[in-house]
Every structure is written in C-alpha cells, then in structure tokens.
Motif scaffolding. Sequence first.
Motif, short mmCIF file in Angstrom:
data_model
loop_
_atom_site.label_atom_id
_atom_site.label_comp_id
_atom_site.label_asym_id
_atom_site.label_seq_id
_atom_site.Cartn_x
_atom_site.Cartn_y
_atom_site.Cartn_z
N ILE A 213 -22.59 20.55 -8.70
CA ILE A 213 -22.75 19.52 -8.62
C ILE A 213 -22.99 19.33 -9.84
O ILE A 213 -22.60 17.90 -11.37
CB ILE A 213 -24.02 18.78 -8.39
N PHE A 214 -24.40 19.93 -10.69
CA PHE A 214 -24.60 20.11 -12.07
C PHE A 214 -23.07 20.92 -13.12
O PHE A 214 -23.18 19.95 -14.76
CB PHE A 214 -25.48 20.94 -12.35
N PHE B 59 -21.73 18.16 -16.35
CA PHE B 59 -21.61 18.74 -17.35
C PHE B 59 -19.68 18.87 -18.29
O PHE B 59 -20.16 18.25 -18.90
CB PHE B 59 -21.97 20.07 -17.31
N LEU B 60 -18.89 18.90 -17.22
CA LEU B 60 -18.04 18.45 -17.95
C LEU B 60 -17.47 17.12 -17.87
O LEU B 60 -16.59 16.58 -19.09
CB LEU B 60 -17.19 18.91 -17.15
N TYR B 61 -18.26 15.99 -17.29
CA TYR B 61 -18.32 15.09 -17.35
C TYR B 61 -18.86 14.10 -18.44
O TYR B 61 -18.44 13.08 -18.90
CB TYR B 61 -18.99 14.06 -15.60
N LEU C 248 -23.19 29.77 -11.51
CA LEU C 248 -22.10 28.22 -11.08
C LEU C 248 -21.73 27.09 -11.52
O LEU C 248 -20.43 27.16 -12.37
CB LEU C 248 -22.50 27.97 -9.57
N ALA C 249 -23.11 26.99 -12.31
CA ALA C 249 -23.07 25.30 -13.36
C ALA C 249 -22.79 25.95 -14.51
O ALA C 249 -21.52 25.09 -15.07
CB ALA C 249 -24.44 24.53 -12.99
N PRO D 249 -32.54 11.86 -10.52
CA PRO D 249 -32.53 12.38 -8.97
C PRO D 249 -32.49 14.06 -8.81
O PRO D 249 -32.93 14.35 -7.79
CB PRO D 249 -32.12 11.14 -8.26
N LEU D 250 -30.90 13.68 -8.91
CA LEU D 250 -30.56 15.24 -8.66
C LEU D 250 -31.41 16.71 -9.69
O LEU D 250 -31.13 17.42 -8.89
CB LEU D 250 -29.13 15.17 -9.27
N LEU D 251 -32.42 16.20 -10.56
CA LEU D 251 -32.77 17.27 -10.88
C LEU D 251 -34.05 17.48 -10.01
O LEU D 251 -35.07 18.87 -9.98
CB LEU D 251 -33.27 16.80 -12.96
#
Length: 607
Positions: free
Chosen positions: A283-284, A288-290, A332-333, A253-255
């Motif tokens: 957020i992305f 990504f690190l998560y 930024l991501a 949903p974020l995409l």
Amino acid sequence: MTNLAPEAVGSAESSDPGGEPETETGAPARRRDLGALLERRSVLIAAEALVSVGAALVFTLLCTHISVNPTNRIGQVSGLAKIQQYVAVLGLPLLAVLVYTAWRGGAARHRLVQRLVCAAVAGLATGVVAGGVVVALRGTPWPLGGQEGDPSQLIHMATSMLDDKGLPGVYPPLFPGLIAVWAKLRYGGIGGEGFALHDLQIFFSALAGPMSYLAWRLMLRPFWALAIAVPSALVFLDPIRPYSHVTMIILVPLLAACLRELRRARSLSTRSVVLRGAGFGVIFGVLFLYYSGWYLWSAPGVFVMTLFLFPWRGGARAVRRTLLFLAVTVGLAGVIGSPLLYQIAKEGATTPDRYAYIVNYVDPAYVLGWMSDRTGDLTYHNWPQSGELAGQTGFALMLIAAVGIGVGLGLRSLVVRVAAAVLVGAWLMRFWYASHMAHDQMVQLYPRTTWIIMYCLMILAVVGLMAASDRGRGWVQGLLGRSERVPAAAGPAIPARATRQLAAGLVCALALFATMGASWSVDRYMPQSEKTNSMGLDAWRAHNIKKKDGSCPKYAPVKSENPPRPCADPIVKDWESEPDKGDLHCANIPTEDWPAVCGRVAPWVKK
C-alpha cells in the motif's frame, strides 16, 4: 478505537425472545443464516466498501443526465440545483431508515444500518463534487485546466510515456501512467491524453470520499470516521489533481494503522508479521508512486513515533518480530517505489521549486486556509481576513479548543499521537523552508504543509470530541449509579437508545453539511472567463479547445463573441523539464510591485 467493521452485528440482546424457535428449515433458520453471514467481518467490510463506492459512482453517472449550458450563470445555478435535488432524493430515504432504526429498531440492526448509511453519505459527498465537474465540463471532452498549468504537464507526461520516453523526472509516475493507459484503451493512444485526464478527474474525485472513509474505518467507528472523512474530503479535494490530496487524506490513518500493527508485532506469529508487513508495504509503495510529497512532510513525525513505540525493553523476541515487521514493510515499499526513488536520487537536487504565489506572501503561521494562484480580486493585503482575537477567527478558536481537548483527553489514542507527531514535524519543516526562502530563492513546496497541518488539526479536534463524548458518557453513568463496567477487552458497549438517537441526528447533520459543502466546492469550478482569474478559469479553458473532429465544443464561449474567434488547437508534445533560472518567480504580483515583493525587477521588464 476499533478495527474496520469489528463490532458484532448480532448479539443476545438483539434477539427476539418472543420469536419462533429456530429449526433447521423455514424462515427462522434463514434469518439465523443471514444473521451469521452479516456477523462475518469480511462481509461487513465488503458491504461498506460496496455501498460507499457505489453511491459515489452511481450519483456521478446520474449527473451526466443534467442538461444545462454550464458557461452562463443561469445554467450553472440550475445545474447546482439539480444536483441538490438528486442527492436529496437519494439521501433522504437513507437518513429516514437510520433515524427509524435509532428509535424503533434493535441495537444490532441499527449498528448495521448506521455503518451502511455512513458509508453511503461519504460516497455521496464526493459524488456531488464529481457530478458538479461533469456539469461544468458538459459539452467538452477536455479536462479542467485544458492544456495549461498542471493539467498540461500531466498530459505531456502521459504523451512521453506513450512515446516510450521514460518517467517524468521526479514527478510520481502512477497517475500520468494511468492517463497513458486509459488514453491507449479508450481514445486510441497519442492525442487522447487530455480526454483520458477528463475521465480520470471525474472518477477519482468521486472516489475521494469512499477512500477517506474506508481508511479511517481502520481506526474509528462509523460516525467518527465519517466526521473526519467528509469535511477533509470536501476541504482538500482538488478535482484538477484528485490524486494528490486524496493520498494525504488516506496516508495519515494508514500510518496510524501501521504503527498499531508495529506495536502488536511482539505477540504475533512470524507468518502474521510478514503478511501484515507485506500488506502495508504494498500500500505505501503504491501510494508513493501515486503522490510522494506527503511522505516528506510526514516522515519526521512518523520516525519519532516509531522510535517511541519500538519495544526497546520488550525482550529479544519482541525486538526480532518488530524489526521483521519494519523490514518487510519498508523493504517492500522501497522496492515498489524504487523507480521514483531512483529519479529523486538522480535528479532531485537539480529540480528546485522557485514558484511563489499568494500563500508565500502571507504570514507563514496562518495554516487554516488555502488560496491557489487563481486569486480573483484577493491579494496578500486582504487575504486572509483578520479575526477578532489576535487575528484568529471564531472557527480558529473553536478548532484550537477542540484540539486541546483531543490532546488532553485522548493522548492514549494512537490516532492522536500520530496526528500530533505529523503536525509537529510538518510545522518545523514548514518554517525551516520558509525561513530559507529569501536566501536560497527556493520555495520547495512548503505552502503544501498548510494542508497536512490543517488536516491534523481537524483530526485532533474530532478525536477530542470523541474522547469527550466517551468520557462524558462514563461520568453520566457514574452519576446515575451504574456500577457495571464493560472490560476494555470486550470492545465498545452497546449504546443506549438515547445515544443511538443522538448519533443518528448527528449523522443527519453531517449529511446536510456534506451537501452544502460539496455544492460550495462545485461552484468554485463552474466556468468563468479569464478576466476573473478565479478557479472557474480551468473549466472555461476546457470549453475553448477543439474536439477531435476539429470543431469547437458545444458551449464554447468564443463562439458567442463578436466577432467569433476560433478555438485553440490541441497541443501534442512530450514532457520537458523547465530550465532553472535561479530566482523566485513571484506570481499574482503586478509588474510595478515586483521590487517590493520579490526584491527584484520583473524579468520581462527591460533593464
């Protein structure tokens, strides 16, 4: 499709024409001020988030008071029943209020109640799962999995971080980092990583429902967001690693929301474009690190959708604004995710995945079910169970039919386009890796595409039902001779009372499914001995490791054996990558069957 909490809560239709005239003082003025406050978008967003997260965490905390022995079946059944009793006591009054406002309340009041009740149901759904983990681990400070398998690797990664040994190879570092931080704050540092993982497994399992629901509220109205959030959270949530699947659930949903902003960028100011791009970039990058794996499977579809939505013929201004949005978001991501990106570029080619298990032995076109390497009595000969029509079950046929409706009626929806694009991209990558498995002797985690493909199918099915519902309501209105049409720009029309009543009943049905599905999920993790080779083995192991004071946990099964044997000692060591042996390791296969399945003799057999 709507943004998060966009609908106005108050309206002219919901006012009371027979009420007292509004004045600067008195109850009517206070009601007017309260109504104005509840119309504010930020207040509605905060209210939904607070209710959903609060319901999940409060219910989890409530389950700490369930006193049973989780290592015997009678105790497990009593614990499951107590969980259901708690959720009924908390949930039934909420549903009663929802049904009452659907029948007797005004439209504005009902919309507010509906959004809060949906948020609460989403929180309670995974609160039940987290509460079940609390019961399963009662009496032991260790996490699901104990010190073996994936939990052991997470514990060792956290130990390495506490020892200032750097990042754990190409594994996303955020969750091991959280383990290290919590172990330092709560358990005194090294030696407390397993206890910290115990806490975080429960905490993030509880938050899975709220995170999923709030992510989908970016794109869908409350009921439809709940219709995707609850089933997906219960089907895909793995309390042993609650971060991995939750990332997948909220990423899609974020995409879709990000691509919606990309499409809008042409009409926004430069400042707005930069701020929105920065928000999505942060957020992305954090996600990504998560857990980074879902970015790989989503990338082909999202790339194609970006090219499709880019305003190639929109003029210079539209192109510049869209490029600025993309640059800020991706840049930024990338900056936030740079530590992991560096590790992947440095070590990615030297860390192949060669671990095969039951899902690698079944038909790769089967994507509607999942089995871990805790298979119990199942093998690739009797799982998955063959269905009635060309091997497809009734559930598969209904899901596929709903997907067809979603594509046929909802193709203009960005949610449908993004879900379909991600599905196709993951589908192609799945078969690419699977077709090279025999030659390259590598799995490369392709079975994980099962989750994201099934998730996208569920999304398409729910959106298909939503499109059919909206289309059907329009047809009915036409048949009844209703000539008025609400302009698209005005947003969704206020539903008729019958529609509200139907929606309230369906929310009740979703709540019932949530309690039943969550109980099923919890039951899988109740402690079971090693000989069962079931998912309950992970909780069983947690009960057989010594506590910090050197004693066994209260309900350690080894204490009841004849003769009793000691619990395992805690293992404290830094994380080390395993050497690559160059061949597939075929788990879940008896030694004598290795040649027929893996194409070679088992490595422990002397040649």
